[in-house]
Scaffold this motif. Structure first.
Motif, PDB file in Angstrom:
ATOM      1  N   ARG A  54       0.936  -1.270   0.228  1.00 19.32           N
ATOM      2  CA  ARG A  54      -0.082   0.067  -0.033  1.00 19.32           C
ATOM      3  C   ARG A  54       0.930   1.561  -0.798  1.00 19.32           C
ATOM      4  O   ARG A  54       1.502   1.268   0.474  1.00 19.32           O
ATOM      5  CB  ARG A  54      -0.912   0.545   1.637  1.00 19.32           C
ATOM      6  CG  ARG A  54      -1.390  -1.079   1.315  1.00 19.32           C
ATOM      7  CD  ARG A  54      -3.012  -1.002   0.611  1.00 19.32           C
ATOM      8  NE  ARG A  54      -3.174   0.179   0.711  1.00 19.32           N
ATOM      9  CZ  ARG A  54      -4.517   1.060   0.749  1.00 19.32           C
ATOM     10  NH1 ARG A  54      -5.649  -0.998   0.852  1.00 19.32           N
ATOM     11  NH2 ARG A  54      -5.282   1.552   0.557  1.00 19.32           N
ATOM     12  N   PRO A  55       0.662   2.227  -0.687  1.00 21.19           N
ATOM     13  CA  PRO A  55       1.108   3.731  -0.570  1.00 21.19           C
ATOM     14  C   PRO A  55       1.571   4.748   0.343  1.00 21.19           C
ATOM     15  O   PRO A  55       2.274   4.582   0.748  1.00 21.19           O
ATOM     16  CB  PRO A  55      -0.170   4.468  -1.810  1.00 21.19           C
ATOM     17  CG  PRO A  55      -0.885   4.264  -1.564  1.00 21.19           C
ATOM     18  CD  PRO A  55      -0.751   1.817  -1.306  1.00 21.19           C
ATOM     19  N   ASP A  56       1.062   4.089   2.221  1.00 21.50           N
ATOM     20  CA  ASP A  56       1.553   4.279   2.986  1.00 21.50           C
ATOM     21  C   ASP A  56       2.793   4.000   3.743  1.00 21.50           C
ATOM     22  O   ASP A  56       2.875   4.111   5.269  1.00 21.50           O
ATOM     23  CB  ASP A  56       0.249   4.277   4.455  1.00 21.50           C
ATOM     24  CG  ASP A  56      -0.252   3.272   4.574  1.00 21.50           C
ATOM     25  OD1 ASP A  56      -0.213   2.012   3.793  1.00 21.50           O
ATOM     26  OD2 ASP A  56      -0.097   2.271   5.440  1.00 21.50           O
ATOM     27  N   ALA A  57       3.168   2.085   3.499  1.00 16.73           N
ATOM     28  CA  ALA A  57       3.969   1.753   3.613  1.00 16.73           C
ATOM     29  C   ALA A  57       4.873   1.735   2.770  1.00 16.73           C
ATOM     30  O   ALA A  57       4.801   0.565   2.462  1.00 16.73           O
ATOM     31  CB  ALA A  57       3.572   0.833   4.706  1.00 16.73           C
ATOM     32  N   VAL A  58       6.395   2.455   3.303  1.00 11.78           N
ATOM     33  CA  VAL A  58       6.776   2.487   1.608  1.00 11.78           C
ATOM     34  C   VAL A  58       8.679   2.646   2.501  1.00 11.78           C
ATOM     35  O   VAL A  58       7.948   3.246   3.525  1.00 11.78           O
ATOM     36  CB  VAL A  58       6.831   3.560   0.773  1.00 11.78           C
ATOM     37  CG1 VAL A  58       5.751   3.143  -0.120  1.00 11.78           C
ATOM     38  CG2 VAL A  58       6.977   5.122   1.290  1.00 11.78           C
ATOM     39  N   ASP A  59       8.830   2.035   1.753  1.00  7.94           N
ATOM     40  CA  ASP A  59      10.770   2.328   1.883  1.00  7.94           C
ATOM     41  C   ASP A  59      11.762   4.152   1.784  1.00  7.94           C
ATOM     42  O   ASP A  59      11.009   4.299   0.995  1.00  7.94           O
ATOM     43  CB  ASP A  59      11.953   1.223   0.796  1.00  7.94           C
ATOM     44  CG  ASP A  59      13.446   1.790   1.386  1.00  7.94           C
ATOM     45  OD1 ASP A  59      13.645   2.488   0.926  1.00  7.94           O
ATOM     46  OD2 ASP A  59      14.182   0.404   1.427  1.00  7.94           O
ATOM     47  N   PRO A  60      11.406   4.320   3.071  1.00 11.82           N
ATOM     48  CA  PRO A  60      11.906   6.083   3.146  1.00 11.82           C
ATOM     49  C   PRO A  60      13.592   6.220   1.879  1.00 11.82           C
ATOM     50  O   PRO A  60      13.336   7.312   1.383  1.00 11.82           O
ATOM     51  CB  PRO A  60      12.122   5.904   3.983  1.00 11.82           C
ATOM     52  CG  PRO A  60      12.840   4.924   4.451  1.00 11.82           C
ATOM     53  CD  PRO A  60      12.287   3.924   3.933  1.00 11.82           C
ATOM     54  N   GLU A  61      14.075   5.726   1.594  1.00 12.09           N
ATOM     55  CA  GLU A  61      15.526   5.082   0.609  1.00 12.09           C
ATOM     56  C   GLU A  61      14.752   5.659  -0.598  1.00 12.09           C
ATOM     57  O   GLU A  61      15.042   6.446  -1.839  1.00 12.09           O
ATOM     58  CB  GLU A  61      16.017   4.927   0.929  1.00 12.09           C
ATOM     59  CG  GLU A  61      16.592   4.806   2.362  1.00 12.09           C
ATOM     60  CD  GLU A  61      17.829   3.631   2.900  1.00 12.09           C
ATOM     61  OE1 GLU A  61      18.704   3.232   1.143  1.00 12.09           O
ATOM     62  OE2 GLU A  61      18.558   3.930   3.867  1.00 12.09           O
ATOM     63  N   THR A  62      13.396   4.713  -1.067  1.00  9.63           N
ATOM     64  CA  THR A  62      13.666   4.093  -2.764  1.00  9.63           C
ATOM     65  C   THR A  62      12.323   4.833  -2.679  1.00  9.63           C
ATOM     66  O   THR A  62      12.048   4.798  -3.814  1.00  9.63           O
ATOM     67  CB  THR A  62      14.003   2.557  -3.003  1.00  9.63           C
ATOM     68  OG1 THR A  62      12.492   1.831  -2.313  1.00  9.63           O
ATOM     69  CG2 THR A  62      15.405   2.088  -2.576  1.00  9.63           C
ATOM     70  N   GLY A  63      11.191   4.239  -1.378  1.00 10.55           N
ATOM     71  CA  GLY A  63      10.009   4.712  -2.471  1.00 10.55           C
ATOM     72  C   GLY A  63       8.389   3.860  -2.349  1.00 10.55           C
ATOM     73  O   GLY A  63       7.572   3.510  -2.470  1.00 10.55           O
ATOM     74  N   ASP A  67       6.778  -4.898   0.637  1.00  8.82           N
ATOM     75  CA  ASP A  67       5.519  -5.836   0.377  1.00  8.82           C
ATOM     76  C   ASP A  67       5.218  -7.306   0.824  1.00  8.82           C
ATOM     77  O   ASP A  67       5.045  -8.886   1.474  1.00  8.82           O
ATOM     78  CB  ASP A  67       6.099  -7.005  -1.596  1.00  8.82           C
ATOM     79  CG  ASP A  67       7.338  -7.620  -1.182  1.00  8.82           C
ATOM     80  OD1 ASP A  67       8.225  -7.109   0.413  1.00  8.82           O
ATOM     81  OD2 ASP A  67       8.243  -7.263  -1.906  1.00  8.82           O
ATOM     82  N   ASP A  68       5.225  -6.992   2.184  1.00 11.98           N
ATOM     83  CA  ASP A  68       5.240  -7.837   3.802  1.00 11.98           C
ATOM     84  C   ASP A  68       5.260  -7.166   4.492  1.00 11.98           C
ATOM     85  O   ASP A  68       5.955  -7.348   6.193  1.00 11.98           O
ATOM     86  CB  ASP A  68       6.937  -8.477   3.645  1.00 11.98           C
ATOM     87  CG  ASP A  68       8.259  -7.221   4.308  1.00 11.98           C
ATOM     88  OD1 ASP A  68       7.507  -5.783   4.543  1.00 11.98           O
ATOM     89  OD2 ASP A  68       8.890  -7.634   4.820  1.00 11.98           O
ATOM     90  N   VAL A  69       4.057  -6.273   4.806  1.00 10.25           N
ATOM     91  CA  VAL A  69       3.916  -6.153   6.408  1.00 10.25           C
ATOM     92  C   VAL A  69       2.657  -6.643   6.792  1.00 10.25           C
ATOM     93  O   VAL A  69       1.492  -7.600   5.903  1.00 10.25           O
ATOM     94  CB  VAL A  69       2.914  -4.243   5.456  1.00 10.25           C
ATOM     95  CG1 VAL A  69       2.660  -3.988   6.603  1.00 10.25           C
ATOM     96  CG2 VAL A  69       4.091  -3.687   5.252  1.00 10.25           C
ATOM     97  N   ILE A  70       2.783  -7.375   7.920  1.00  9.42           N
ATOM     98  CA  ILE A  70       1.341  -7.490   8.783  1.00  9.42           C
ATOM     99  C   ILE A  70       1.076  -7.218   9.345  1.00  9.42           C
ATOM    100  O   ILE A  70       1.805  -6.005  10.560  1.00  9.42           O
ATOM    101  CB  ILE A  70       2.759  -8.735   9.248  1.00  9.42           C
ATOM    102  CG1 ILE A  70       3.274 -10.034   8.443  1.00  9.42           C
ATOM    103  CG2 ILE A  70       1.627 -10.122  10.028  1.00  9.42           C
ATOM    104  CD1 ILE A  70       4.478 -10.820   9.159  1.00  9.42           C
ATOM    105  N   VAL A  71      -0.286  -6.750   9.349  1.00  7.56           N
ATOM    106  CA  VAL A  71      -1.083  -5.970  10.417  1.00  7.56           C
ATOM    107  C   VAL A  71      -1.581  -6.994  11.525  1.00  7.56           C
ATOM    108  O   VAL A  71      -2.131  -7.909  11.447  1.00  7.56           O
ATOM    109  CB  VAL A  71      -2.181  -5.520  10.124  1.00  7.56           C
ATOM    110  CG1 VAL A  71      -2.730  -5.078  10.869  1.00  7.56           C
ATOM    111  CG2 VAL A  71      -2.095  -4.841   8.573  1.00  7.56           C
TER     112      VAL A  71
END
Length: 146
Positions: A54-63, A67-71
Motif C-alpha cells: 500500500r502507498p502508506d508503507a514505503v521504503d524511505p530511501e526508494t519509495g 510487500d511484507d507488512v503484517i497487521v
C-alpha cells in the motif's frame, strides 16, 4: 547438542511462526485476502493479516511499497504506543492506522523478535478480538488471569 526448552524460547522468530501461532489459536479461520494473502480471524474478526503493498508503507530511501507488512491487532492505544514508540522496535504504524488498534510489522524484521515474544503478541491479538467467553476460556486453560 540437543536443544533445551530454554534455548528454544530464545530462538529468533520467523514469518512462518506468525502463521503457525495464529493458526494454533482456537476458533481460528483463515480467509484469503484480495491477493491471496492470509487473513486470520476469530469469530469473523481479523486479528492478524498479511497486507497487500500500500502507498502508506514505503521504503524511505526508494519509495517502493513494502510487500511484507503484517497487521497485528492490539488490546489498546496504550499497548500500540508502547510497541511503536521505540524507533528501534520492529513494530510501526502509519497515519492510515491512526485510531486503529493495530501495529504493523515487516516480515523482514520478524527475526528481531524472539519466538516467545512473537507468541505473546499473537496471543494478545487473538484475545483482543475473541469474544469474552472464548477469551476467558483460553486464559483459564492456560492458567492466566483475566
Amino acid at each position: 547438542m540437543a536443544s533445551t526448552p530454554a534455548r528454544g524460547r530464545r530462538r529468533r522468530a520467523r514469518v512462518q511462526d506468525v502463521h503457525d501461532l495464529a493458526q494454533a489459536m482456537p476458533y481460528v479461520t483463515v480467509e484469503a485476502g484480495s491477493q491471496g494473502n492470509e487473513v486470520y480471524q476469530v469469530g469473523g474478526k481479523s486479528f492478524v493479516f498479511f497486507r497487500n503493498p500500500r502507498p502508506d508503507a514505503v521504503d524511505p530511501e526508494t519509495g517502493d511499497r513494502y510487500d511484507d507488512v503484517i497487521v497485528i491487532w492490539v488490546g489498546s492505544d496504550e499497548d500500540k504506543l508502547a510497541m511503536v514508540q521505540d524507533e528501534d522496535s520492529p513494530f510501526f504504524t502509519t497515519p492510515h492506522f491512526n485510531g486503529h488498534p493495530s501495529v504493523l510489522l515487516r516480515g523482514s524484521r520478524v527475526g528481531e523478535l524472539g519466538y516467545t515474544e512473537l507468541a505473546e503478541v499473537i496471543q494478545e491479538a487473538w484475545l483482543s478480538r475473541a469474544s469474552k467467553r472464548r477469551s476467558r476460556a483460553w486464559l483459564a486453560g492456560h492458567d492466566l488471569a483475566d
